[in-house]
Design a protein around this motif. Structure first.
Motif, PDB file in Angstrom:
ATOM      1  N   SER A 178     -36.009 124.563 -43.179  1.00  0.00           N
ATOM      2  CA  SER A 178     -35.290 125.275 -42.120  1.00  0.00           C
ATOM      3  C   SER A 178     -35.515 126.683 -41.838  1.00  0.00           C
ATOM      4  CB  SER A 178     -33.705 125.014 -42.329  1.00  0.00           C
ATOM      5  OG  SER A 178     -33.422 123.797 -42.341  1.00  0.00           O
ATOM      6  N   VAL A 229     -28.053 120.790 -40.220  1.00  0.00           N
ATOM      7  CA  VAL A 229     -29.325 121.572 -39.840  1.00  0.00           C
ATOM      8  C   VAL A 229     -29.331 121.914 -38.303  1.00  0.00           C
ATOM      9  CG1 VAL A 229     -31.878 121.006 -39.557  1.00  0.00           C
ATOM     10  CG2 VAL A 229     -30.441 120.447 -41.734  1.00  0.00           C
ATOM     11  N   ILE A 233     -29.740 125.651 -37.205  1.00  0.00           N
ATOM     12  CA  ILE A 233     -30.964 126.265 -36.428  1.00  0.00           C
ATOM     13  C   ILE A 233     -30.576 126.346 -34.995  1.00  0.00           C
ATOM     14  CG2 ILE A 233     -33.075 125.178 -35.416  1.00  0.00           C
ATOM     15  CD1 ILE A 233     -33.504 123.584 -37.918  1.00  0.00           C
TER      16      ILE A 233
END
Length: 513
Positions: A178, A229, A233
């Motif tokens: 990530s 995630v 992000i």
């Protein structure tokens, strides 16, 4: 969207059919027939089918560009060979032919350079980042906005790390990839919106496949990980990918807001909305639905924006259920959602829809209640953009007059300087009813103020007349009976004045000692 007749209604002397807003549930699904929800932004396809079509078209474009570049290369080589053969002949060749070929060679070289540069853009996007670097350096965000972004980013990073600690080795792998992906996206800010979306969606897909195949994570846990995630992000990338400069999202936002403002006169009856805002609970749900759809713009994560749409939709279903005393249907939901969007006029509506479409976890948009409600919101926006007189069962001339602001279905034209209330239509919204009640009170107050001013002027005139008449009468009396003032006669203090009213003099008394 298709408009089908729902029930008959004799209106005035011309229209005998009342149209409602109806969308077949099959129209919400992907045009490819895969069973997932489609999206107007993807030409009616789901995210999976749209990515396949996009990649196929992209590969075709790349192949065509390479073929053109190779063709230009072959033409240049053939031209170069011909000039070499011409130079081996006697020098009798005229200079004009060389000049003509030089122009031809220059033209072909420029054409080839332009086409090859276009092809290279697909493979070396980082080479274009320097073009806007100077412009980006000149943009300094507000300190308050920067502090808010920093706080939200730090919170998202802490939550992401705390979540991954429970996963041990897979968590470290997810965190590493990530961070690497976020760093790589820093060099892709000048890409188009579709290319940015493609990079993010590829990362989602690769990450989920790696978790399932390499770490043997269950599909349910994979969804939980991918939600975190996405939150991490997109919180970090929000400023660079939301309404990017390379897109026309801002232009669409302004056009949609202008369109909704022009439709401010549309009411519940025109849309056949089965909601009675006179009921307090219904009115409360309507206000909450408007608040939720407006709050969508304040969220940074696509999943959080979807949650606002879902809450808004549930409040709409509650309002319909309370009004009808029965569960709401899909045919009731869409007209009410359109009404809510018209009343809310959410900020940056198109940008938020495009942001969710491009960067949300695709599984959320293809299935589930989030995908269903989001698809209906897209349908509502598309209906608003194409709304016409036939959709509202209005005369085209009246529709154009309402849109231009020359007239309103609630307030007839009048020459009075005070707002007039139209007693004809029935206002179903408590807020609007209060507005009309206040306008009626203002009209009454205007008349009362005029009467008070007229009475005050009359009183002032009477006072002035009375003052003049009193002064004239006093003057006449003084002339008729003049006042004579005689001086008093002088008198001595010791003079003998006989006055029987005076008390007798005091007699001295002697007391024996």
């Amino acid at each position: 969207l298709q408009n089908h007749s729902l029930f008959g209604d004799t209106e005035m002397s011309q229209r005998t059919e009342r149209r409602g807003i109806h969308v077949d549930q099959s129209e919400l699904l992907c045009n490819k027939g895969c069973g997932y929800y489609g999206n107007a932004a993807w030409q009616g396809l789901c995210s999976k089918c749209w990515r396949e079509e996009y990649q196929r078209a992209r590969q075709k474009q790349i192949q065509e560009d390479w073929a053109l570049a190779e063709k230009l290369q072959r033409e240049e080589e053939a031209a170069y060979a011909s000039i070499q053969g011409a130079q081996s002949q006697p020098q009798a060749q005229p200079q004009a032919s060389l000049g003509t070929f030089s122009k031809f060679e220059e033209k072909k070289t420029n054409e080839k350079t332009r086409k090859v540069t276009t092809v290279k853009k697909f493979f070396s996007p980082s080479s274009r980042t320097a073009s806007k670097k100077d412009n980006q350096e000149g943009k300094t965000p507000s300190p308050s906005i920067s502090r808010q972004s920093s706080i939200e980013t730090d919170r998202a990073s802490r939550d992401f790390v705390d979540f991954l600690k429970t996963m041990q080795k897979p968590g470290r792998e997810v965190h590493k990839h990530s961070r690497t992906f976020i760093e790589s996206m820093a060099n892709k800010k000048d890409l188009g919106a579709d290319e940015l979306s493609e990079y993010v969606q590829d990362f989602y897909q690769n990450m989920s496949e790696r978790l399932m195949t390499h770490f043997k994570v269950s599909s349910e846990n994979v969804e939980r990980v991918m939600d975190e995630v996405e939150k991490y992000i997109m919180t970090r990338l929000y400023k660079s990918v939301f309404c990017p400069e390379t897109s026309d999202d801002e232009k669409k936002d302004l056009a949609t807001q202008k369109r909704i403002r022009a439709l401010h006169w549309v009411d519940i009856q025109m849309l056949c909305v089965p909601v009675d805002e006179e009921i307090p609970e219904v009115s409360e749900n309507v206000v909450k639905a408007i608040t939720d759809v407006i709050e969508m713009d304040s969220k940074r994560v696509p999943r959080d924006k979807l949650a606002c749409i879902t809450r808004c939709s549930k409040h709409i279903f509650s309002a319909i259920k309370i009004t009808k005393s029965e569960p709401a249907s899909a045919d009731d939901f869409l007209p009410t959602l359109i009404y809510i969007v018209l009343k809310a006029n959410p900020p940056r509506l198109q940008s938020n829809i495009q942001y969710i479409t491009r960067f949300c976890n695709p599984s959320r948009l293809m299935t589930g209640e989030d995908g269903y409600y989001f698809t209906n919101l897209c349908c509502a926006v598309a209906f608003i953009e194409k709304l016409d007189a036939q959709s509202l069962n209005l005369d085209p001339e009246d529709f154009e007059r309402y849109m231009s602001g020359q007239a309103s279905p609630r307030r007839p034209e009048t020459d009075s300087s005070w707002p007039q209330v139209d007693p004809g239509p029935v206002v179903s919204s408590p807020a609007l009813a209060k507005v009309y009640q206040n306008l009626e009170l203002l009209s009454g107050l205007g008349g009362r103020q005029d009467r008070v001013l007229a009475a005050a002027q009359s009183l002032q005139s009477d006072l002035m007349t009375w003052q003049e008449s009193v002064g004239q009468e006093v003057q006449e009396i003084m002339e008729k009976y003049p006042l004579e003032i005689r001086p008093p006669a002088p008198s001595a203090i010791d003079s003998d004045v006989e006055n029987d009213l005076l008390p007798p003099p005091l007699t001295p008394q002697v007391f024996a000692g």
